[in-house]
Structure formats: structure tokens, C-alpha cells
Write a protein that holds these residues in place. Structure first.
Motif, PDB file in Angstrom:
ATOM      1  N   ARG A 234      77.812  16.460  86.338  1.00 50.52           N
ATOM      2  CA  ARG A 234      76.829  14.863  85.595  1.00 50.52           C
ATOM      3  C   ARG A 234      78.284  14.300  85.174  1.00 50.52           C
ATOM      4  NH1 ARG A 234      77.218  18.957  83.097  1.00 50.52           N
ATOM      5  NH2 ARG A 234      76.988  19.238  79.997  1.00 50.52           N
ATOM      6  N   SER A 246      71.763  17.581  80.210  1.00 52.68           N
ATOM      7  CA  SER A 246      71.847  18.931  80.165  1.00 52.68           C
ATOM      8  C   SER A 246      71.146  19.174  81.084  1.00 52.68           C
ATOM      9  CB  SER A 246      71.811  19.649  78.735  1.00 52.68           C
ATOM     10  OG  SER A 246      71.484  20.682  79.131  1.00 52.68           O
ATOM     11  N   PHE A 287      70.030  29.107  74.195  1.00 55.80           N
ATOM     12  CA  PHE A 287      70.649  29.544  76.021  1.00 55.80           C
ATOM     13  C   PHE A 287      72.114  30.378  75.689  1.00 55.80           C
ATOM     14  CE2 PHE A 287      72.203  25.441  74.411  1.00 55.80           C
ATOM     15  CZ  PHE A 287      73.662  25.159  74.338  1.00 55.80           C
TER      16      PHE A 287
ATOM     17  N   GLU B 304      79.259  12.630  69.648  1.00 53.22           N
ATOM     18  CA  GLU B 304      77.983  12.297  69.939  1.00 53.22           C
ATOM     19  C   GLU B 304      77.040  11.984  68.418  1.00 53.22           C
ATOM     20  OE1 GLU B 304      76.137  13.302  72.341  1.00 53.22           O
ATOM     21  OE2 GLU B 304      78.367  13.571  73.437  1.00 53.22           O
ATOM     22  N   PHE B 399      75.881  28.773  70.349  1.00 48.14           N
ATOM     23  CA  PHE B 399      77.079  29.175  70.000  1.00 48.14           C
ATOM     24  C   PHE B 399      78.266  29.588  71.437  1.00 48.14           C
ATOM     25  CE2 PHE B 399      78.758  33.051  72.076  1.00 48.14           C
ATOM     26  CZ  PHE B 399      78.961  33.948  70.021  1.00 48.14           C
ATOM     27  N   GLU B 401      82.368  28.963  73.124  1.00 51.04           N
ATOM     28  CA  GLU B 401      83.569  30.764  72.560  1.00 51.04           C
ATOM     29  C   GLU B 401      84.880  29.341  72.925  1.00 51.04           C
ATOM     30  OE1 GLU B 401      82.024  34.149  74.761  1.00 51.04           O
ATOM     31  OE2 GLU B 401      80.848  32.832  74.967  1.00 51.04           O
ATOM     32  N   SER B 402      85.481  29.871  72.414  1.00 51.43           N
ATOM     33  CA  SER B 402      87.039  29.246  72.619  1.00 51.43           C
ATOM     34  C   SER B 402      88.440  30.578  71.542  1.00 51.43           C
ATOM     35  CB  SER B 402      86.630  27.931  72.453  1.00 51.43           C
ATOM     36  OG  SER B 402      86.853  28.187  70.421  1.00 51.43           O
ATOM     37  N   ASN B 414      83.166  24.228  79.791  1.00 53.80           N
ATOM     38  CA  ASN B 414      82.368  24.687  79.625  1.00 53.80           C
ATOM     39  C   ASN B 414      81.760  24.388  78.148  1.00 53.80           C
ATOM     40  OD1 ASN B 414      81.573  27.099  78.558  1.00 53.80           O
ATOM     41  ND2 ASN B 414      81.357  28.047  80.757  1.00 53.80           N
ATOM     42  N   GLU B 416      82.163  21.919  76.465  1.00 50.29           N
ATOM     43  CA  GLU B 416      81.268  20.472  76.392  1.00 50.29           C
ATOM     44  C   GLU B 416      79.859  20.282  77.251  1.00 50.29           C
ATOM     45  OE1 GLU B 416      83.338  17.711  77.841  1.00 50.29           O
ATOM     46  OE2 GLU B 416      83.076  16.177  76.803  1.00 50.29           O
ATOM     47  N   ASN B 417      80.193  21.344  78.042  1.00 48.80           N
ATOM     48  CA  ASN B 417      78.123  21.435  78.219  1.00 48.80           C
ATOM     49  C   ASN B 417      77.370  21.960  77.032  1.00 48.80           C
ATOM     50  OD1 ASN B 417      76.231  22.163  80.397  1.00 48.80           O
ATOM     51  ND2 ASN B 417      77.317  23.170  81.648  1.00 48.80           N
ATOM     52  N   ARG B 418      78.204  23.482  76.698  1.00 49.61           N
ATOM     53  CA  ARG B 418      77.558  23.702  76.154  1.00 49.61           C
ATOM     54  C   ARG B 418      76.777  23.211  74.360  1.00 49.61           C
ATOM     55  NH1 ARG B 418      79.756  30.205  75.341  1.00 49.61           N
ATOM     56  NH2 ARG B 418      79.913  30.570  77.102  1.00 49.61           N
ATOM     57  N   GLN B 420      76.665  19.904  74.364  1.00 48.27           N
ATOM     58  CA  GLN B 420      76.417  18.582  74.836  1.00 48.27           C
ATOM     59  C   GLN B 420      74.867  19.013  75.348  1.00 48.27           C
ATOM     60  OE1 GLN B 420      77.120  16.276  77.544  1.00 48.27           O
ATOM     61  NE2 GLN B 420      79.128  15.516  76.137  1.00 48.27           N
ATOM     62  N   SER B 421      74.363  20.060  75.307  1.00 46.59           N
ATOM     63  CA  SER B 421      73.243  20.698  76.114  1.00 46.59           C
ATOM     64  C   SER B 421      72.539  21.743  74.187  1.00 46.59           C
ATOM     65  CB  SER B 421      72.921  22.095  76.599  1.00 46.59           C
ATOM     66  OG  SER B 421      73.704  21.967  78.120  1.00 46.59           O
ATOM     67  N   TYR B 422      73.046  21.151  73.388  1.00 42.31           N
ATOM     68  CA  TYR B 422      73.026  21.980  71.760  1.00 42.31           C
ATOM     69  C   TYR B 422      72.631  21.083  71.479  1.00 42.31           C
ATOM     70  CZ  TYR B 422      72.942  23.633  68.006  1.00 42.31           C
ATOM     71  OH  TYR B 422      72.574  24.233  66.344  1.00 42.31           O
ATOM     72  N   GLN B 424      71.399  17.918  72.414  1.00 42.43           N
ATOM     73  CA  GLN B 424      70.260  17.003  73.367  1.00 42.43           C
ATOM     74  C   GLN B 424      69.026  18.332  73.332  1.00 42.43           C
ATOM     75  OE1 GLN B 424      70.776  16.944  77.660  1.00 42.43           O
ATOM     76  NE2 GLN B 424      72.709  15.513  77.428  1.00 42.43           N
ATOM     77  N   MET B 425      69.221  20.079  73.180  1.00 38.32           N
ATOM     78  CA  MET B 425      67.988  20.250  72.296  1.00 38.32           C
ATOM     79  C   MET B 425      67.853  20.733  70.775  1.00 38.32           C
ATOM     80  SD  MET B 425      68.650  24.089  72.041  1.00 38.32           S
ATOM     81  CE  MET B 425      68.631  24.998  70.585  1.00 38.32           C
ATOM     82  N   ALA B 428      65.926  17.247  71.720  1.00 41.73           N
ATOM     83  CA  ALA B 428      64.314  16.972  72.111  1.00 41.73           C
ATOM     84  C   ALA B 428      63.016  18.228  71.431  1.00 41.73           C
ATOM     85  CB  ALA B 428      64.581  18.227  73.332  1.00 41.73           C
TER      86      ALA B 428
END
Lengths: 453, 435
Positions: A234, A246, A287, B304, B399, B401-402, B414, B416-418, B420-422, B424-425, B428
Motif C-alpha cells: 500500500r 491499513s 490484532f 502521525e 503490540f 516487536e523489535s 512490519n 510500520e504496518n502494525r 499504522q494499523s493501530y 487507524q484503529m 476508527a
């Protein structure tokens, strides 16, 4: 028709879903992800537009009566063949360019006629691929043409005494360029060609009525209100940041849309696995996903398929024939490959080992599920693995074992589209909230070319 | 943490520099200067760890502290840790060993060159004043072999019931009086002057008061500080060589003044890209940061609009905001309480209570755990804490991990994905709540 487009750019496949202003799915499209992400998105979106028009065609044909309605599948297959033939023409031209680029003239002289024969055979045999009721292993041009090229090359290389590897190498080089060029097809022309092929033996009146319906569908305007992208790629989508969501949120939302009662979603993608908890509105509450290593993800099975010289789609059906489940200790993709070879050499059946490999993936997924908060009522399985019956069955069993009999495991046949569906739903929210329309460059380019419709 | 601050200052070169940062940089340079001259001037050098460090005691005996963890994280920030870890693995240390340890050993094998480019002097004493981390014990066992120098150990009982009992305190005081101080005196070649120790503890208390005011400032909206990424600079002096010195008192008074000025002006914290423009999310963070990609990691938040209003990592060297202060009236008892009160010496229920209080007091939108591979003291039980906190506060947890200093364990895409998802969550859920 006014639609919102959701695109899920995954590591293996790129999916597009079109929904109308009421949030109903009107079209879905999928293609293989490739080095050019923009093209992958463009192709998936075009596939979804095609599917949308076929939905309309179905309605038009229904109006003409039951008998005509049954023709939709025939026209659809003929249409896919026309698409295939168009792509094959591009491939032929590209193979010609590759041949011209060969530095040793001698090899060109022997390879060129052999390649011509292979490509001509592919065109001749195309109708066999697109018969109603014949299950194709894949709808991606790369897979279909690759298999046909390899099959035809086997005979041609022997007859013409041309090295097989070099002949097949031509395909590998040419297809890369073919699939990274985005060409927008004229839906009307392709559909008219397809319809004529199917209707050639009908009476002039029937032909006229059907061609008129085809033309109405081809001319029907489809207005794209906005785009939302998601997925592994993305960040590289040709979309502004505001139009990117996401994949975790999108999978949760999409799955919840299809299974309104679900509170837990497990998505097994090409290179990551996500365990997602959602609330009663489909909003993610928690998640977990795999960390760095892609062990236990879709690519794991892809790698195993390569090791066994099988297609990914063949693994599930083969594993269904297992008499016992071999215990596979490793979820590391590379180690599992070694374990597979070792087990084979010890005389274990392929089916039994494959059943074990499927189980190993599901056990890993169970750990992520537990970490994300477990399963309360219903578990929805999404991602490419859903088409694999052994995977869904194994997951269902493990979920019941771990969380009790009351759990409902769901896996919709179109679960691979859940991320794109979620993205489209977010796009619809944006439009309803009055946010500005976002059209990626490939959609703008397509708009500028009227022939595209 | 001293050297962290130095690197932070470098990272901020493009942005405006606070006076306190300039001051901290000077303090660090001075300290390393002293270390360079130590052997020539006959000064004794003590290696010790951040949690439970007895800096006032070391200073009162006129010795100089070196903190190997800080050298390791500095190596991480200077992109040297990968090679150092590889060096340690070559000599037989497993991939699973704490990466601080391996990084330190690799640095040692490469001439023990510190962050300022000069050789760090070898220790005259290894002072293990905190045993809440078992790895520390093993670490010094290895260093003892390398340096052939004495180790003195203070055994610190675990706070399993969430309180320091009089017996626990007495047990530590007895060890300090009967074992640790005599051993230190022997190396220092002088007797401990209790008045000097008390003088230093009084200075500690002053600095601690100001640091707490800095932490508390994050209750403002926008928060004038980032209590995690920015916070690691703020803890630099107090968790290392400077607690109990006039320098630290000056630094924290200055820092507090700057933060109070930002509150008055309604300004947010500094970020790697300059002053923060908006505060979209207020987060509490549990777990140490990643050092190898520190600024990248920070930017994932700052870009962000996520500000960390409180973190537990910045309390590893002292939980001052729950009331503890060094006390010149009862020096050994307060040193004992300090060692017993280390964050990683607390049980999961106490840590959960602490996080809950941060989430509530700082009105956080969410809390995030950065779980590091290297540190079991931190990471064990974090998911249990996460679930419990979600239950108690209704605030969603995230959560990621590094690792501390092993660059191989930082998966940018990985994480960044988590993240950003967090975020955005959170967005929302916020939208859902307002709807």
C-alpha cells in the motif's frame, strides 16, 4: 452506475472490489502482483470492471428469457479467450523483440521458427482452455500462457532439435514486459467479438437481440467515485496517503461485512498472517501478526509446491487424500522444505506429508489467534488460503479443539477479496463524509481514453 | 543514557537546540574527558548498570562510573552494534543472548572505543548493585574474566508482593554497610565520608523533583514533551554519571524551565523533524525503544501526530513519580529503596497498576507495548498486562516487536504496518464513539 473501488495490493495477488452507493458488491477482479504495482492495480481494477459489466449483462440476458440467460457463461468464456488472445498477440510481439536482441545470430535462426510454432500452437489450442465447464487452474495470463508455452515447447524442441531451456527462457523474458504494461481493453469490442463467436450459428433475429443487449452493457457508464487502497504494497500504491488504509482494518471490516456475527478474523496472506478482533461494527479492537519471518504464511505452501513441482492450487486437493497426518516439526519455510525431502526419502506418502504441512501452518496461526485474544463465538478465515479445503478444515478442527464446540468457523469462497471489500467500504464512508474524490493515475489515464469503455 | 543525549543532540542539529540540550552535551563531554584522564590521574573506574545504580556512593568515593548498557545503546545509535554483535557471536555467544551484552563484548574486542572516539578505561571494580536482571550477573561474570578485576554484588530481593517490607530494606542496607561499601572503599583507597554521601543525596532529590515536574507536564494538551523518545534524553543525566551533582541540579532546573515555557506557549514537543505540529494521539508506551533505528522509529510516531505522554522505560532508573526520593536523612535506607524500586524489579500486577495510572492520569488514547527480543525482564508477561489493561481502562492496546541493539530484529515495514494499523484503529474507534 456509480461505484467505489477498493484495491488490495498483496504480495502474491492484487484484488479489486467495486461496490455501489448502497455498499453492495457489483464486481470483483484479481490478478497476480508483479514488479509494477501500478499495473497490478490497473489490471485488478479492470478485471473488476469487466465483472461488473458481466453482472449487468446477466440482467440484460435474463430479460430476454431463460434460454438466453444461460448464454452468459458462454459469452463470458469467449470474452476471456478474446482477452487471452489479445495478450498472446502482445506476447508474440515481445518474443520477437527478445529474439532480435539475441547477440548470437545462429541461435536466433533456430529459435525463431521454433518460437513461432509454439505461439501458433498456443493460439490454436486457446479454445480448449475456455470451454464452459472446464476448470482452469488459474485465470492469470502468466500462469495460463506459461503452462501452454511449456507444454508446446516440449514437443517443438524435440522435433526441431532446439534446446528446451532456451525456448522456454524466451517466455520468461518476454512475459515480464508483457505483464508490466498496462493496456486498457475496449470492453465493447472484446465483448462484441466474443458474442459473435458464440452466436455465429443463431438466427439473425436472436443475434440482433443479443448483440443489442451486449452493446447496451458496453455503453453503460461506470463512474468511479473514489479509490481506497490497502495491502502489503500500500505504501507504493499510486494513491495519496489519505486513500490508503491499513490491511488489518480492511480485512476486519470486509470479513465483518460478510459475516456480521463474527468477532475474530484470521487472514493468512502470502507473507503475513494476521489475527484480528473486531467489535459489533466491524471496527478492529485488537490484532496480532507474525513478526518479520514469513514462516507459516501462504508463501510457505508456495515454496512447498515448488519443491514438489506442483501448482499451489494442487496442494489442498492432494492433501485431502491423506491417510494420516505426518508430524512436521518446523514452521520455518526452508527447514520444512528439508523435512519434506527427508520424509519423502523415508518413504512417507506425499499426501500425508502435505497434510502435516498444512497442520503446521494452522498451529502457528492458532498461536497468533491466542495472542490476539482468542475466539469467542465465530471465526472468519480470509486470505488466499481459504480456497484450500484442507486448510479450512484443519483450522475448523483446531478452533473447536481450542475454544469448544460452540465456535462457528466461516470461510467464504470469496474470502480472498475481504481486504479489498473493506477498503471499498472505507471509501464509501469517505464519500458519504464529503471527502474529495481520489482517482489514481491509471484510472485517470483510462478515463482519458474513451475506447477503454 | 548520557550518550543517548549526545546522539539526540546530533540528530536534532537541523532543529533548534534547547539550552538544556547544549548543557547536557557539555556535561557528557566533560565526563568522558575525565574518564580518558582517569588512569593517568589515578582515579578509579567503576562499571555498573542503570537500574539500581549507586552513583552518589561512587561519586562520594571519588570514583568514576561507566555504564556498559549505555555504551551498547550508543553503539546501536551509531550503527556499530551489528558488527559488535557479530563479533560476540563469533566467540560463541548465541543469537538468543541479550544484545546489550553481545554489543558490549564486541566493543570490548574492538578496543573498547567509546562514543566520543576515545578508549574507555578498564574497570577497577564491577559493581553489580541490582540483581533483578539475571543477565547482569552473567554479564559481569564475563567481564570479570576479561578484565581480571573484582566484582561486588548487592543482592536485591524481588518485589513479588508489590511492596518493600522492612526486612527487605534491612537486608539490602546490611549488604551495603557490610559488603558493598567496604569493597568499594578498598578499591577507592579511602573511607566513605557519610556527610559527602548525604550532600550528594540532597542534590539528587532536587534534580528528582524537577524531573517529576517535567513528567507531570505531559498532562497538558498538547503535551510539551514526548515522554518516551524525548524522555530518553531527559533521563540521561539522572540515570547515569550525574545524579547527586550540581551539574544535574542545574540541568533539571533548566529543563523544567524550558518545558514550563512550552506549556505557557501552548507548544508541543520536539521531534526529529522539528517542533510537533499537532497532537492527534496521546499514547502510553511500555518497553524499551529500539536504538538501531531510533529516529526512524520516532518518526513513525511523530509523523502521525502521536505523542507519548508517559512511558515505563524512562522509569527504569527510578520511579520518582510514585513518590520515591533519595533522602539525605537516611542515606543507606534510601539507596536500598532505590534499588528495590527499579521498574523491572516489580511484579506484573504492580507494573499493570502503574501503567493503568499513567493511562488515566495522562488521559491517553491508547497504550502500546514495544516488546524487545533481548530483554526477558521487560517482555515476559507483557501480553497479560495488555489484556488486563484493556479490561480495566477500556483503552485499546497495541503490540509491536523489535529489539534493543540488534539491527536484524528491526523489521521496518512490519513495525510500520502494525503501528499504522493501530493508530487507524484508534481513529476508527474514535469515529465510532462520536457517531
Amino acid at each position: 452506475m456509480r461505484v467505489v473501488v477498493g484495491i488490495d495490493l498483496g504480495s502474491t495477488t492484487t484484488k479489486a472490489v467495486l461496490i455501489d452507493e448502497d455498499g453492495q458488491v457489483v464486481g470483483r477482479g484479481i490478478t497476480n502482483s508483479r514488479s509494477n504495482y501500478e499495473v497490478a492495480c490497473g489490471v485488478a481494477r479492470e478485471e473488476a470492471l469487466i465483472a461488473t459489466r458481466f453482472t449487468s449483462l446477466q440482467r440484460e440476458l435474463e430479460k430476454l428469457g431463460k434460454q438466453e440467460s444461460a448464454r452468459k457463461e458462454m459469452i463470458h468464456e469467449a470474452f476471456r479467450m478474446e482477452l487471452y488472445l489479445d495478450e498472446l498477440a502482445k506476447l508474440t510481439a515481445q518474443v520477437g523483440r527478445v529474439l532480435k536482441g539475441l547477440t548470437y545470430v545462429g541461435s536466433r535462426a533456430t529459435l525463431a521458427p521454433a518460437a513461432d510454432e509454439v505461439l501458433a500452437t498456443m493460439a490454436e489450442e486457446a479454445p480448449q482452455l475456455f470451454q464452459v465447464g472446464v476448470a482452469r487452474k488459474s485465470d492469470f495470463f502468466r500462469d495460463l500462457a506459461g503452462a501452454a508455452f511449456v507444454a508446446a515447447s516440449e514437443g517443438v524442441s524435440v522435433r526441431r532439435n532446439v534446446p528446451y531451456e532456451r525456448l522456454v527462457g524466451l517466455f520468461d523474458r518476454a512475459v515480464l514486459d508483457v505483464e508490466t504494461q498496462l493496456t486498457t481493453h475496449s470492453f465493447g469490442d472484446l465483448l462484441a467479438r466474443a458474442a459473435r463467436r458464440v452466436l455465429s450459428e443463431d438466427s439473425p433475429e436472436t443475434q440482433a437481440a443479443l448483440l443489442e443487449a451486449v452493446e447496451r452493457v458496453a455503453k453503460q457508464p461506470i463512474e468511479e467515485l473514489t479509490f481506497v487502497g490497502t495491502g502489503y504494497g500500500r505504501q507504493t500504491l499510486p494513491f495519496p496517503k489519505d486513500a490508503v488504509r491499513s490491511e488489518i482494518l480492511c480485512h476486519g471490516r470486509g470479513a465483518h461485512r460478510v459475516f456480521g456475527g463474527t468477532r475474530t478474523v484470521l487472514d493468512i496472506g502470502g507473507q503475513d498472517t494476521k489475527a484480528i478482533q473486531v467489535d459489533e461494527h466491524g471496527v478492529v479492537t485488537s490484532f496480532q501478526m507474525n513478526d518479520r519471518c514469513a514462516a507459516g504464511c501462504g508463501r510457505y505452501l508456495g515454496y512447498i509446491a515448488d519443491e514438489l513441482n506442483l501448482g499451489l492450487h494442487e496442494l489442498g486437493p492432494l492433501a485431502l487424500g491423506a491417510k494420516r497426518v505426518v508430524k512436521v516439526n518446523s514452521t520455518c519455510t526452508v527447514f520444512a522444505g528439508a523435512e519434506l525431502r527427508e520424509r519423502l526419502s523415508l518413504g512417507e506418502r506425499r499426501e500425508d506429508i502435505l497434510a502435516g504441512l498444512h497442520r503446521a501452518i494452522m498451529l502457528r496461526a492458532m498461536s497468533l489467534l491466542a495472542r490476539s485474544g482468542g475466539v469467542e463465538n465465530e471465526l472468519t478465515f480470509t486470505g488466499g488460503g481459504c480456497k484450500n479445503r484442507v486448510a479450512t478444515k484443519g483450522l475448523g478442527e483446531l478452533v473447536v479443539q481450542n475454544y469448544g464446540e460452540g465456535i462457528t468457523p466461516d470461510a467464504h469462497p470469496d474470502s480472498i477479496y475481504m481486504g479489498a471489500l473493506g477498503a471499498a467500504l472505507f471509501g464509501l464512508d469517505d464519500i458519504r463524509a464529503g471527502k474529495p474524490q481520489i482517482l489514481p493515475t491509471f484510472a485517470k489515464a483510462a478515463e482519458a481514453a474513451p475506447a477503454a469503455q | 543514557m548520557t550518550t543517548v543525549t549526545q546522539s539526540a543532540a546530533t540528530a536534532h542539529e537541523a532543529a533548534e537546540k534547547d539550552t538544556s540540550q547544549v548543557e547536557q552535551k557539555r556535561m557528557i563531554a566533560d565526563h568522558f574527558e575525565k574518564l580518558t584522564r582517569a588512569k593517568a590521574e589515578g582515579k578509579k573506574v567503576v562499571y555498573t548498570f542503570v537500574p539500581g545504580n549507586l552513583t552518589e556512593l561512587i561519586g562520594a568515593l571519588d570514583m568514576l562510573p561507566v555504564l556498559p548498557e549505555i555504551n551498547a545503546l550508543q553503539s546501536g545509535m551509531r550503527k556499530k552494534s551489528g558488527a559488535y554483535i557479530a563479533e560476540a557471536e563469533k566467540s560463541g555467544h548465541s543469537e538468543d543472548v541479550c544484545t546489550y551484552v553481545k554489543c558490549d563484548l564486541g566493543m570490548l574486542k574492538n578496543g573498547n572505543i567509546g562514543p566520543t572516539g576515545t578508549k574507555i578505561p578498564s574497570p577497577d571494580l564491577l559493581l553489580l548493585s541490582y540483581t533483578g536482571c539475571f543477565t547482569f550477573m552473567k554479564w559481569f561474570e564475563i567481564l570479570k574474566e576479561e578484565y581480571k578485576c573484582p566484582v561486588v554484588m548487592l543482592h536485591v530481593p524481588y518485589q513479588s508482593d508489590g511492596e518493600i517490607t522492612p526486612e527487605m530494606r534491612q537486608y539490602v542496607v546490611d549488604q551495603l554497610r557490610d559488603v558493598v561499601i567496604p569493597a568499594m572503599e578498598e578499591v577507592a583507597g579511602k573511607k566513605l565520608d557519610m556527610k559527602e554521601l548525604a550532600r550528594r543525596l540532597a542534590l539528587s532529590k532536587q534534580a528528582e523533583d524537577d524531573l517529576v515536574a517535567v513528567w507531570e507536564s505531559a498532562q497538558n494538551r498538547p503535551s510539551p514533551i514526548d515522554g518516551y523518545f524525548g524522555g530518553v534524553y531527559y533521563i540521561g543525566p539522572i540515570f547515569s554519571a550525574f545524579r547527586g551533582t550540581e551539574d544535574a541540579v542545574t540541568y533539571y532546573r533548566m529543563l523544567r524551565g524550558e518545558v514550563e515555557a512550552r506549556v505557557k506557549a501552548g507548544e508541543g514537543p520536539m521531534t526529529p523533524d522539528g517542533p510537533a505540529h499537532e497532537e492527534r494521539y496521546r499514547l502510553v508506551v511500555e518497553g524499551p525503544p529500539n536504538w538501531t533505528h531510533f529516529n526512524d522509529f520516532w518518526r513513525m510516531f511523530s509523523r502521525e501526530g502521536a505523542t507519548i505522554v508517559a512511558s515505563t522505560y524512562t522509569r527504569v532508573g527510578g520511579l520518582y513519580d510514585t513518590g520515591f526520593r533519595h533522602n539525605p536523612e537516611s542515606p543507606l535506607e534510601s539507596l536500598a529503596d532505590y534499588c528495590l524500586g527499579c521498574y523491572t524489579n516489580l511484579g506484573l500486577p504492580t507494573r499493570t497498576d502503574l501503567l493503568e495510572s499513567y493511562i488515566k492520569r495522562y488521559k491517553a488514547d491508547g497504550f502500546l507495548i514495544n516488546s524487545v527480543k533481548s530483554c526477558n525482564s521487560f517482555s515476559a508477561g507483557q501480553l497479560v498486562m495488555l489484556r488486563e489493561l484493556e479490561k480495566r481502562t477500556g483503552v485499546p492496546g497495541g503490540f509491536i516487536e523489535s529489539d534493543l541493539v540488534d539491527p536484524r530484529y528491526f523489521g521496518k515495514a512490519n513495525i510500520e504496518n502494525r503501528l499504522q494499523s493501530y493508530l487507524q484503529m484508534l481513529e476508527a474507534r474514535r469515529g465510532r464513539a462520536s457517531a
